[in-house]
Design a protein around this motif. Sequence first.
Motif, PDB file in Angstrom:
ATOM      1  N   PHE A 286      72.960  32.755  37.823  1.00 56.03           N
ATOM      2  CA  PHE A 286      71.959  33.647  37.375  1.00 56.03           C
ATOM      3  C   PHE A 286      72.222  35.099  37.692  1.00 56.03           C
ATOM      4  O   PHE A 286      72.204  35.774  36.597  1.00 56.03           O
TER       5      PHE A 286
ATOM      6  N   TRP B  46      66.086  30.438  29.019  1.00 56.52           N
ATOM      7  CA  TRP B  46      66.311  31.128  30.247  1.00 56.52           C
ATOM      8  C   TRP B  46      66.981  32.310  30.061  1.00 56.52           C
ATOM      9  O   TRP B  46      66.906  33.376  30.839  1.00 56.52           O
ATOM     10  N   ASN B  47      67.908  32.459  29.292  1.00 55.21           N
ATOM     11  CA  ASN B  47      68.900  33.651  28.939  1.00 55.21           C
ATOM     12  C   ASN B  47      67.837  34.751  28.317  1.00 55.21           C
ATOM     13  O   ASN B  47      67.975  35.992  28.847  1.00 55.21           O
TER      14      ASN B  47
ATOM     15  N   LEU C 256      61.539  28.576  38.180  1.00 56.62           N
ATOM     16  CA  LEU C 256      62.290  27.421  38.236  1.00 56.62           C
ATOM     17  C   LEU C 256      61.532  26.478  39.253  1.00 56.62           C
ATOM     18  O   LEU C 256      61.885  25.299  39.326  1.00 56.62           O
TER      19      LEU C 256
ATOM     20  N   TYR D   6      68.421  26.596  27.716  1.00 59.62           N
ATOM     21  CA  TYR D   6      69.322  27.685  28.030  1.00 59.62           C
ATOM     22  C   TYR D   6      68.935  29.066  27.309  1.00 59.62           C
ATOM     23  O   TYR D   6      69.129  30.042  27.845  1.00 59.62           O
TER      24      TYR D   6
END
Length: 172
Positions: free
Chosen positions: A49, A113-114, A129, A110
Amino acid sequence: MLDGFAGWLGCVASFVGVSIIAVDQPGGLAFGSGATFILLAALCSAAYFVLQKPLVATYGALPCTAYTLVSGAMFLLPWSPQAAVQLMHVSPETMLAVTGLALFPTLLAYLAWNYALGELPAGMAANFLYLVAPLATLLAFIFFGDKPSIYTILGGAMAMLGTSIVAKWGRA
């Protein structure tokens, strides 16, 4: 950055919630080989992260997602000949399941998240999370009929409360 008291209160509430869920599981909350691997995974995720944050700011969410997935796939290359042989013998249902896993919990997760990492500080984004455990419990109930214990429900509620506190009041 987390805003003082509210941010830390939310993190603690979420951590307590996840701990309540963990203590209720078979074997309880004990430090053994499984816990060691979870701790290692958490440390690796945290490093990912923090290292990913400046890359997302520079390149954007989509290229960073592509780099992550291609890099991960490269580690699987030694097993690709065997996978190709196995692929010829799978049922259409299995192929559909594998495709679904590749698209939704991998690519979409993903990418989301990005994108979140590009919009939020890494610590605040990571706090979301904590929602994984209660959402997994809910999905297991819906799809498999798994009945959560009162501790799982209480822990999930605490995790969601903590995440809500950070989202609402934890930003400086």
